[in-house]
Design an enzyme around this catalytic site. Sequence first.
Site, PDB file in Angstrom:
ATOM      1  N   LYS A 115       0.845  -1.210   0.000  1.00 19.18           N
ATOM      2  CA  LYS A 115       0.000   0.000   0.000  1.00 19.18           C
ATOM      3  C   LYS A 115       0.868   1.244   0.000  1.00 19.18           C
ATOM      4  O   LYS A 115       2.050   1.197   0.385  1.00 19.18           O
ATOM      5  CB  LYS A 115      -0.921   0.033   1.226  1.00 19.18           C
ATOM      6  CG  LYS A 115      -0.226  -0.018   2.603  1.00 19.18           C
ATOM      7  CD  LYS A 115       0.190   1.293   3.198  1.00 19.18           C
ATOM      8  CE  LYS A 115       0.931   1.146   4.526  1.00 19.18           C
ATOM      9  NZ  LYS A 115       1.637   2.304   5.015  1.00 19.18           N
TER      10      LYS A 115
ATOM     11  N   ASP B  96      -2.349  -1.514  10.083  1.00 18.00           N
ATOM     12  CA  ASP B  96      -2.572  -1.497   8.626  1.00 18.00           C
ATOM     13  C   ASP B  96      -3.200  -2.784   8.094  1.00 18.00           C
ATOM     14  O   ASP B  96      -3.523  -2.871   6.915  1.00 18.00           O
ATOM     15  CB  ASP B  96      -1.226  -1.321   7.895  1.00 18.00           C
ATOM     16  CG  ASP B  96      -0.643   0.062   8.104  1.00 18.00           C
ATOM     17  OD1 ASP B  96      -1.405   0.985   8.435  1.00 18.00           O
ATOM     18  OD2 ASP B  96       0.580   0.202   7.928  1.00 18.00           O
TER      19      ASP B  96
HETATM   20  O1  C5P Z   1      -0.046  -1.071  14.870  1.00 18.96           O
HETATM   21  P1  C5P Z   1       1.364  -1.218  14.443  1.00 18.96           P
HETATM   22  O2  C5P Z   1       2.046  -2.387  15.037  1.00 18.96           O
HETATM   23  O3  C5P Z   1       1.539  -1.151  12.961  1.00 18.96           O
HETATM   24  O4  C5P Z   1       2.102   0.074  15.003  1.00 18.96           O
HETATM   25  C1  C5P Z   1       3.490   0.141  15.214  1.00 18.96           C
HETATM   26  C2  C5P Z   1       3.797   1.297  16.147  1.00 18.96           C
HETATM   27  O5  C5P Z   1       3.453   2.541  15.514  1.00 18.96           O
HETATM   28  C3  C5P Z   1       2.986   1.303  17.426  1.00 18.96           C
HETATM   29  O6  C5P Z   1       3.651   0.574  18.415  1.00 18.96           O
HETATM   30  C4  C5P Z   1       2.924   2.774  17.780  1.00 18.96           C
HETATM   31  O7  C5P Z   1       4.106   3.185  18.425  1.00 18.96           O
HETATM   32  C5  C5P Z   1       2.877   3.457  16.423  1.00 18.96           C
HETATM   33  N1  C5P Z   1       1.504   3.806  15.980  1.00 18.96           N
HETATM   34  C6  C5P Z   1       0.838   4.861  16.605  1.00 18.96           C
HETATM   35  N2  C5P Z   1      -0.425   5.183  16.184  1.00 18.96           N
HETATM   36  C7  C5P Z   1      -1.021   4.512  15.177  1.00 18.96           C
HETATM   37  C8  C5P Z   1      -0.357   3.443  14.554  1.00 18.96           C
HETATM   38  C9  C5P Z   1       0.919   3.119  14.974  1.00 18.96           C
HETATM   39  O8  C5P Z   1       1.363   5.501  17.513  1.00 18.96           O
HETATM   40  N3  C5P Z   1      -2.250   4.861  14.814  1.00 18.96           N
END
Ligand code: C5P
Length: 306
Positions: free
Chosen positions: A16, A142
Amino acid sequence: MRSVPSRSLTLSSPAKLNLFLDCLFKRPDGYHELETLFERISLADTLRLTELCSDEIVIASKSPDIPLDKENLAYQAAHLIKQSQGVKKGVKIEIEKNIPVGAGLGGGSSNAASVLCGMNKLFDLRLSRKTLISYANRLGSDVAFFVLNKRFAVGRGRGGELTPVSVPEKAKIWHCLFFPPIKVLTRDVYGLLDKEEKGAKKGKILRLTKNGHDVNILIPLLRRNDIFSLNQNIYNRLSENVMKSYSLVSELKTALLKSGLRSVHMSGSGPTLFSVFKTRREAQRALDKSQHRLSDRCSFFLASTR
Ligand code: C5P
């Protein structure tokens, strides 16, 4: 005794781009409230899922860049399906990686989504899209977009509250992607926002976004395939911080602009940079030109909306 051949399934697992990414505020759960516009693109990994009689999850890949154990989001997706649905059989997940890892292109999330949807089929679980999306949101921000299976969608909340955006099939965007060889951790990039927030006045609700950026501006432009105006309205709130903290990314952006690209944007938390074009020809020409000048600075990919 005749052995029954194991059932298997081959899936394409696309990447993406974020054409828009704004961070509105820090949520009580520690994540950031997002408003983002996802575009599914043609750059894709290939996954092959094979049913195993033993109660195991096996990840296999020739890529040196991905973990083959519980660390892999595809493993976690398989584990979640097995545990929540009481699936006793196991699964072998073979991953052919084409999407660069840690790039801001959602490769790991897409692989996890493919595993959720693939195991649903392979084990005939008949889980609804809604249930699969709720599982996706337990795995990462995502993952749900890839389960949704649409070309474009607006993501809110942590990124997994989705509204599909219908765009005519013929409205397709072409892209050059530039991936610099540098490790940028998503959580570090969001951490840079927190540092900014700490600098703001206490007790005041901080709207992290800068004024004048609105995801809704992009949607009619997508529908009209107005690439010129789209280019002017693509926005990523994380980009400035990444450029400031990772000089390799900002230097690459400057070099790409010098090589003749009109504009260069960042996807997700980076470090992949991209450009938008109306036709394959234009994109290919721009790619050839920048590749000629900057072959040692990054990896290059040509992709389109898928
Ligand atoms: O959800 P995911 O594992 O992809 O997110 C990785 C990191 O990115 C999270 O641990 C967080 O620190 C940050 N993040 C965030 N807010 C979001 C998505 C991700 O702070 N909406």
